[in-house]
Motif scaffolding. Sequence first.
Motif, PDB file in Angstrom:
ATOM      1  N   GLY A 105       0.812  -1.216   0.000  1.00 13.83           N
ATOM      2  CA  GLY A 105       0.000   0.000   0.000  1.00 13.83           C
ATOM      3  C   GLY A 105       0.843   1.261   0.000  1.00 13.83           C
ATOM      4  N   ASN A 106       0.330   2.308   0.674  1.00 15.85           N
ATOM      5  CA  ASN A 106       1.073   3.562   0.702  1.00 15.85           C
ATOM      6  C   ASN A 106       1.077   4.153   2.106  1.00 15.85           C
ATOM      7  OD1 ASN A 106      -1.183   5.495   1.010  1.00 15.85           O
ATOM      8  ND2 ASN A 106      -1.760   4.844  -1.055  1.00 15.85           N
ATOM      9  N   SER A 107       1.891   5.185   2.279  1.00 18.91           N
ATOM     10  CA  SER A 107       2.093   5.767   3.602  1.00 18.91           C
ATOM     11  C   SER A 107       0.904   6.590   4.093  1.00 18.91           C
ATOM     12  CB  SER A 107       3.365   6.615   3.614  1.00 18.91           C
ATOM     13  OG  SER A 107       3.272   7.678   2.679  1.00 18.91           O
ATOM     14  N   GLY A 108      -0.123   6.779   3.260  1.00 25.33           N
ATOM     15  CA  GLY A 108      -1.330   7.466   3.710  1.00 25.33           C
ATOM     16  C   GLY A 108      -1.985   6.761   4.881  1.00 25.33           C
ATOM     17  N   VAL A 109      -1.893   5.442   4.909  1.00 25.05           N
ATOM     18  CA  VAL A 109      -2.467   4.667   6.008  1.00 25.05           C
ATOM     19  C   VAL A 109      -1.769   5.012   7.321  1.00 25.05           C
ATOM     20  CG1 VAL A 109      -2.826   2.348   6.924  1.00 25.05           C
ATOM     21  CG2 VAL A 109      -3.143   2.779   4.497  1.00 25.05           C
ATOM     22  N   VAL A 110      -0.451   5.100   7.288  1.00 24.72           N
ATOM     23  CA  VAL A 110       0.313   5.435   8.491  1.00 24.72           C
ATOM     24  C   VAL A 110      -0.065   6.832   8.973  1.00 24.72           C
ATOM     25  CG1 VAL A 110       2.630   5.804   9.416  1.00 24.72           C
ATOM     26  CG2 VAL A 110       2.201   3.916   7.828  1.00 24.72           C
ATOM     27  N   GLU A 111      -0.184   7.761   8.044  1.00 25.47           N
ATOM     28  CA  GLU A 111      -0.550   9.122   8.414  1.00 25.47           C
ATOM     29  C   GLU A 111      -1.955   9.163   9.031  1.00 25.47           C
ATOM     30  OE1 GLU A 111      -0.839  13.408   6.273  1.00 25.47           O
ATOM     31  OE2 GLU A 111       0.935  12.183   6.055  1.00 25.47           O
ATOM     32  N   GLN A 112      -2.885   8.424   8.460  1.00 25.75           N
ATOM     33  CA  GLN A 112      -4.242   8.383   9.022  1.00 25.75           C
ATOM     34  C   GLN A 112      -4.218   7.811  10.437  1.00 25.75           C
ATOM     35  OE1 GLN A 112      -6.604   6.207   6.217  1.00 25.75           O
ATOM     36  NE2 GLN A 112      -6.146   7.651   4.584  1.00 25.75           N
ATOM     37  N   MET A 113      -3.446   6.771  10.655  1.00 26.07           N
ATOM     38  CA  MET A 113      -3.368   6.169  11.990  1.00 26.07           C
ATOM     39  C   MET A 113      -2.716   7.123  12.985  1.00 26.07           C
ATOM     40  SD  MET A 113      -2.262   2.385  10.825  1.00 26.07           S
ATOM     41  CE  MET A 113      -2.943   1.261  12.020  1.00 26.07           C
ATOM     42  N   THR A 114      -1.774   7.925  12.509  1.00 20.51           N
ATOM     43  CA  THR A 114      -1.100   8.891  13.370  1.00 20.51           C
ATOM     44  C   THR A 114      -2.035  10.048  13.721  1.00 20.51           C
ATOM     45  OG1 THR A 114       1.019   8.349  12.363  1.00 20.51           O
ATOM     46  CG2 THR A 114       0.883  10.455  13.525  1.00 20.51           C
ATOM     47  N   MET A 115      -2.718  10.583  12.729  1.00 22.71           N
ATOM     48  CA  MET A 115      -3.561  11.758  12.945  1.00 22.71           C
ATOM     49  C   MET A 115      -4.922  11.387  13.559  1.00 22.71           C
ATOM     50  SD  MET A 115      -1.407  13.972  12.055  1.00 22.71           S
ATOM     51  CE  MET A 115      -2.388  15.400  12.385  1.00 22.71           C
ATOM     52  N   PHE A 116      -5.391  10.169  13.313  1.00 19.95           N
ATOM     53  CA  PHE A 116      -6.696   9.714  13.810  1.00 19.95           C
ATOM     54  C   PHE A 116      -6.570   8.369  14.510  1.00 19.95           C
ATOM     55  CE2 PHE A 116      -7.709  12.700  10.474  1.00 19.95           C
ATOM     56  CZ  PHE A 116      -8.748  13.434  11.020  1.00 19.95           C
ATOM     57  N   PRO A 117      -5.946   8.332  15.677  1.00 21.62           N
ATOM     58  CA  PRO A 117      -5.795   7.043  16.370  1.00 21.62           C
ATOM     59  C   PRO A 117      -7.128   6.390  16.708  1.00 21.62           C
ATOM     60  CG  PRO A 117      -5.145   8.867  17.804  1.00 21.62           C
ATOM     61  CD  PRO A 117      -5.380   9.445  16.439  1.00 21.62           C
ATOM     62  N   GLU A 118      -8.183   7.178  16.800  1.00 20.94           N
ATOM     63  CA  GLU A 118      -9.498   6.601  17.115  1.00 20.94           C
ATOM     64  C   GLU A 118     -10.066   5.772  15.972  1.00 20.94           C
ATOM     65  OE1 GLU A 118     -10.462  10.854  15.629  1.00 20.94           O
ATOM     66  OE2 GLU A 118      -8.845   9.867  16.712  1.00 20.94           O
ATOM     67  N   TRP A 119      -9.493   5.844  14.781  1.00 17.74           N
ATOM     68  CA  TRP A 119      -9.962   5.046  13.646  1.00 17.74           C
ATOM     69  C   TRP A 119      -9.462   3.609  13.721  1.00 17.74           C
ATOM     70  CZ3 TRP A 119      -9.186   8.513   8.692  1.00 17.74           C
ATOM     71  CH2 TRP A 119     -10.041   9.624   8.787  1.00 17.74           C
TER      72      TRP A 119
END
Length: 120
Positions: A105-119
Amino acid sequence: MEFAHSSDENAYFLPGAALLEEVMLSGQYSPYLDEVWATWRAIMSTLFPMSNFGYIPNIFYNKMRLVCANTILKHIQANPNDIQAQAIFINLVNRDNIVRHGLIGNSGVVEQMTMFPEWQ
């Protein structure tokens, strides 16, 4: 930023992105402008596939990063001793683009997990 985090069902994250975009386009300096941009990018990246073959619109993200960088630079010009603003500028411009990660995949997933841990 809190509005984008305000629902367990993530029902408000796109309207939250619209509010963040409004803040960024206002041209008003905030010591949170780098975080506003990163949060906005994490939300917007959910609109594109996370697969290794998905489109990554870094040009779109970086146009808004440039808007924020210019806002911060104008503030620094008016307040040359604001070391915090200088650090915020450096943090903003040094954030990596979203990139592909081989077959996973891509690093967008990591960024989403970092910015939105509640997801998670």
